[in-house]
Design an enzyme around this catalytic site. Sequence first.
Site, PDB file in Angstrom:
ATOM      1  N   ARG A 118      -6.172 -23.869  39.296  1.00  0.00           N
ATOM      2  CA  ARG A 118      -6.216 -22.431  39.555  1.00  0.00           C
ATOM      3  C   ARG A 118      -5.248 -22.102  40.689  1.00  0.00           C
ATOM      4  O   ARG A 118      -5.112 -22.888  41.651  1.00  0.00           O
ATOM      5  CB  ARG A 118      -7.640 -22.062  39.979  1.00  0.00           C
ATOM      6  CG  ARG A 118      -7.886 -20.601  40.281  1.00  0.00           C
ATOM      7  CD  ARG A 118      -7.766 -19.740  39.076  1.00  0.00           C
ATOM      8  NE  ARG A 118      -8.389 -18.426  39.255  1.00  0.00           N
ATOM      9  CZ  ARG A 118      -8.221 -17.435  38.395  1.00  0.00           C
ATOM     10  NH1 ARG A 118      -7.455 -17.586  37.317  1.00  0.00           N
ATOM     11  NH2 ARG A 118      -8.824 -16.278  38.581  1.00  0.00           N
ATOM     12  N   THR A 392      -4.146 -14.013  28.530  1.00  0.00           N
ATOM     13  CA  THR A 392      -4.259 -15.381  29.000  1.00  0.00           C
ATOM     14  C   THR A 392      -4.048 -16.162  27.722  1.00  0.00           C
ATOM     15  O   THR A 392      -3.879 -15.563  26.669  1.00  0.00           O
ATOM     16  CB  THR A 392      -5.668 -15.558  29.594  1.00  0.00           C
ATOM     17  OG1 THR A 392      -5.735 -14.743  30.743  1.00  0.00           O
ATOM     18  CG2 THR A 392      -6.033 -16.974  29.923  1.00  0.00           C
ATOM     19  N   THR A 410      -3.191 -19.135  32.492  1.00  0.00           N
ATOM     20  CA  THR A 410      -2.886 -17.702  32.537  1.00  0.00           C
ATOM     21  C   THR A 410      -1.898 -17.342  33.629  1.00  0.00           C
ATOM     22  O   THR A 410      -1.717 -18.084  34.601  1.00  0.00           O
ATOM     23  CB  THR A 410      -4.200 -16.907  32.777  1.00  0.00           C
ATOM     24  OG1 THR A 410      -3.942 -15.520  32.624  1.00  0.00           O
ATOM     25  CG2 THR A 410      -4.758 -17.144  34.178  1.00  0.00           C
ATOM     26  N   ASP A 434      -7.600 -11.199  40.866  1.00  0.00           N
ATOM     27  CA  ASP A 434      -8.946 -11.686  40.538  1.00  0.00           C
ATOM     28  C   ASP A 434      -9.823 -11.853  41.776  1.00  0.00           C
ATOM     29  O   ASP A 434     -11.012 -12.156  41.656  1.00  0.00           O
ATOM     30  CB  ASP A 434      -8.868 -13.015  39.778  1.00  0.00           C
ATOM     31  CG  ASP A 434      -8.566 -12.794  38.296  1.00  0.00           C
ATOM     32  OD1 ASP A 434      -8.492 -11.627  37.869  1.00  0.00           O
ATOM     33  OD2 ASP A 434      -8.397 -13.788  37.573  1.00  0.00           O
ATOM     34  N   SER A 463     -12.393 -16.938  38.506  1.00  0.00           N
ATOM     35  CA  SER A 463     -11.883 -16.786  37.139  1.00  0.00           C
ATOM     36  C   SER A 463     -13.037 -16.628  36.152  1.00  0.00           C
ATOM     37  O   SER A 463     -14.186 -16.949  36.468  1.00  0.00           O
ATOM     38  CB  SER A 463     -11.077 -18.025  36.776  1.00  0.00           C
ATOM     39  OG  SER A 463     -10.680 -17.992  35.425  1.00  0.00           O
ATOM     40  N   SER A 464     -12.712 -16.123  34.971  1.00  0.00           N
ATOM     41  CA  SER A 464     -13.670 -16.108  33.858  1.00  0.00           C
ATOM     42  C   SER A 464     -13.292 -17.107  32.778  1.00  0.00           C
ATOM     43  O   SER A 464     -13.965 -17.179  31.742  1.00  0.00           O
ATOM     44  CB  SER A 464     -13.723 -14.715  33.225  1.00  0.00           C
ATOM     45  OG  SER A 464     -14.129 -13.768  34.167  1.00  0.00           O
ATOM     46  N   GLY A 484      -8.852 -13.047  27.762  1.00  0.00           N
ATOM     47  CA  GLY A 484      -9.501 -11.735  27.728  1.00  0.00           C
ATOM     48  C   GLY A 484     -10.213 -11.332  29.001  1.00  0.00           C
ATOM     49  O   GLY A 484     -11.164 -10.546  28.955  1.00  0.00           O
ATOM     50  N   GLY A 485      -9.784 -11.857  30.161  1.00  0.00           N
ATOM     51  CA  GLY A 485     -10.403 -11.437  31.423  1.00  0.00           C
ATOM     52  C   GLY A 485     -11.906 -11.671  31.383  1.00  0.00           C
ATOM     53  O   GLY A 485     -12.382 -12.701  30.905  1.00  0.00           O
TER      54      GLY A 485
HETATM   55  O1  DON Z   1      -8.859 -16.003  35.347  1.00  0.00           O
HETATM   56  C1  DON Z   1      -9.265 -15.028  34.760  1.00  0.00           C
HETATM   57  O2  DON Z   1     -10.409 -14.914  34.376  1.00  0.00           O
HETATM   58  C2  DON Z   1      -8.288 -13.926  34.416  1.00  0.00           C
HETATM   59  N1  DON Z   1      -7.196 -13.907  35.328  1.00  0.00           N
HETATM   60  C3  DON Z   1      -7.850 -14.083  33.015  1.00  0.00           C
HETATM   61  C4  DON Z   1      -6.936 -12.958  32.622  1.00  0.00           C
HETATM   62  C5  DON Z   1      -6.908 -12.683  31.199  1.00  0.00           C
HETATM   63  O3  DON Z   1      -7.593 -13.261  30.384  1.00  0.00           O
HETATM   64  C6  DON Z   1      -5.996 -11.614  30.762  1.00  0.00           C
HETATM   65  N2  DON Z   1      -6.679 -10.407  30.574  1.00  0.00           N
HETATM   66  N3  DON Z   1      -7.041  -9.654  31.394  1.00  0.00           N
END
Ligand code: DON
Length: 583
Positions: A118, A392, A410, A434, A463-464, A484-485
């Site tokens: 990360r 991502t 990502t 984030d 992160s997710s 997908g965040g």
């Molecule tokens: O790490 C994360 O959870 C986010 N930065 C992922 C970003 C993502 O999937 C793109 N959409 N928002």
Amino acid sequence: MPGSVARHVSRLSILTAAIPFSILLVTGTTVWKPGYTPVAATGQAAEVRSQHGMVVSATEHASRVGTEVLKAGGNAVDAAIATGFALAVTHPAAGNIGGGGFMVIRFPDGRVTAFDYREKAPLAATPRMFLDENGEYSSRIHHNSHKAVGVPGTVAGFALAHQTYGTLGWHRLVEPSVALARDGFALMPGLTRSLQYAIARMEPYPASVAAFSKNGEPYAEGEIWKQPDLARTLEKIMLEGRDGFYKGETARLIAEEMRRGGGLITEEDLAIYRAYEREPIKGTYRGYDVISMPPPSSGGTILVEMLNILEGYDLRAMGHNTSASIHHITEAMRRAYLDRARFLADPSYADVPVERLTSKEYAAELRQSIDQNRASVSDPVDIELPHESPQTTHYSVVDADGMAVSVTYTLEAGYGSKIVVPGAGFLLNNEMGDFNPLRGLTDTLGHIGSEPNLARPGQRMLSSMTPTILAKDGQLVAVVGSPGGRTIINSVLQVILNVIDFEMPIQEAVNAKRLHHAWLPNTVRVEEDGISESTKQGLEAMGHRMIVRGRQGLTHCIMIDSVTGERIGAADPRDADGRAVGY
Ligand code: DON
């Protein structure tokens, strides 16, 4: 109040400083837009079977690069590294060397491990760094500036994974991507559309426009696209390993761009970046083992929390995407995402109660607060989260021996910060977005102002991402994950429920329509045509607030045929260029 999560809050008060949590009965007002047209799903919609190895990723080039590594005798970790570098060339919206991510591994003998690469905050970061000159929180600084760039982790992560578990030489893993960048490749339909979209947003950054267009003009589908600067950077990485990125010319170019644009990352930040091997989250669901990513991702913890809650219900009897099953799944999501907001962060900076959150006992307590027929409450909210595009990328790898690797990595937004490092040809992330924006700023838009995930020097932002592996009775079952965040954890959850509860073949499980609830905002977002009008009305009658959305997630998955042992690759058809390639 029946169905309120208030009881759940008080049970956890021992663990936390409370986030304001007011009680509002959801009215079920409709925000239902039947005419909404989602992004066309034109990708590969049929499964691909193979006897030996399989790679499913966002581009055919990258899946082929990974599969060729497997054929050459590399293991799944080798293939995952090679695929990751190839995505940095062929899927620039999310594939990267300037971002970060996570890798979960299951060995053929059942051992499991994970790598955390990360991004992290630079040494000069502070919790108040996203304020403007007037002391006001600035979304632009937080998400769309040089200060939004975190110290990249991908190259360090790949190097550590290779050094620890790789079998082929590093050179063999990077070389195909040097060639793809240097010699170019014919632009695919999805990438062509994506680049057109991207260059319109890169105006402030001439090096970015130069890298992704012909002197400002968009490329056409089928044209050969070469990236000579990126090829040179990849060549340095091929020859020097992680030092080709974190030291010398590449590090100097990054630091120079930071100084030029008011960013914080220095050569020292780059030199001291470390990836970590971590113990995965291990849960169970109806007899299946669930192996996923620990903090600093919230993914594995929240996934297992939701699965534990849902284990107490007969979802199969309720039926797929019925009002009863969606109600129970939504209530599990609501409770787990509240916990995400309160507890989850970089474990080096916060005491994250992972054991409790992933325990069956805690899930049983939470179930008691769920009313079978009535939506619970979240903070007052009628507003959607800012759109989280699926920018991502997740990919899955299984080798001939049954070693499985699940990778999600990502740049955060599509094309990250949109800043290409001049002379180095790669994009920088905007992952600092984030971190929570500001202490105390928790609102109906979904901003979370809790303490643990504030920006501090060296801290990794929450992160997710949820790269996950399923096993049963000592055998590999599936490799799953998604972009997908904040929707990521829910997309992965639903693929798992589709496979285990609803007994869908993997491609059907991937294709099935998805939903999302994240505690705040208090809405159930459903993909278009995901549920019938009567199901929607049933949910509204229970007090849920329903919204139609475009697509949710791009879950490039692999499942093992339990009878034949074949690897079944299921690319997500929501991704125009995504492909499964096996041998
Ligand atoms: O790490 C994360 O959870 C986010 N930065 C992922 C970003 C993502 O999937 C793109 N959409 N928002």
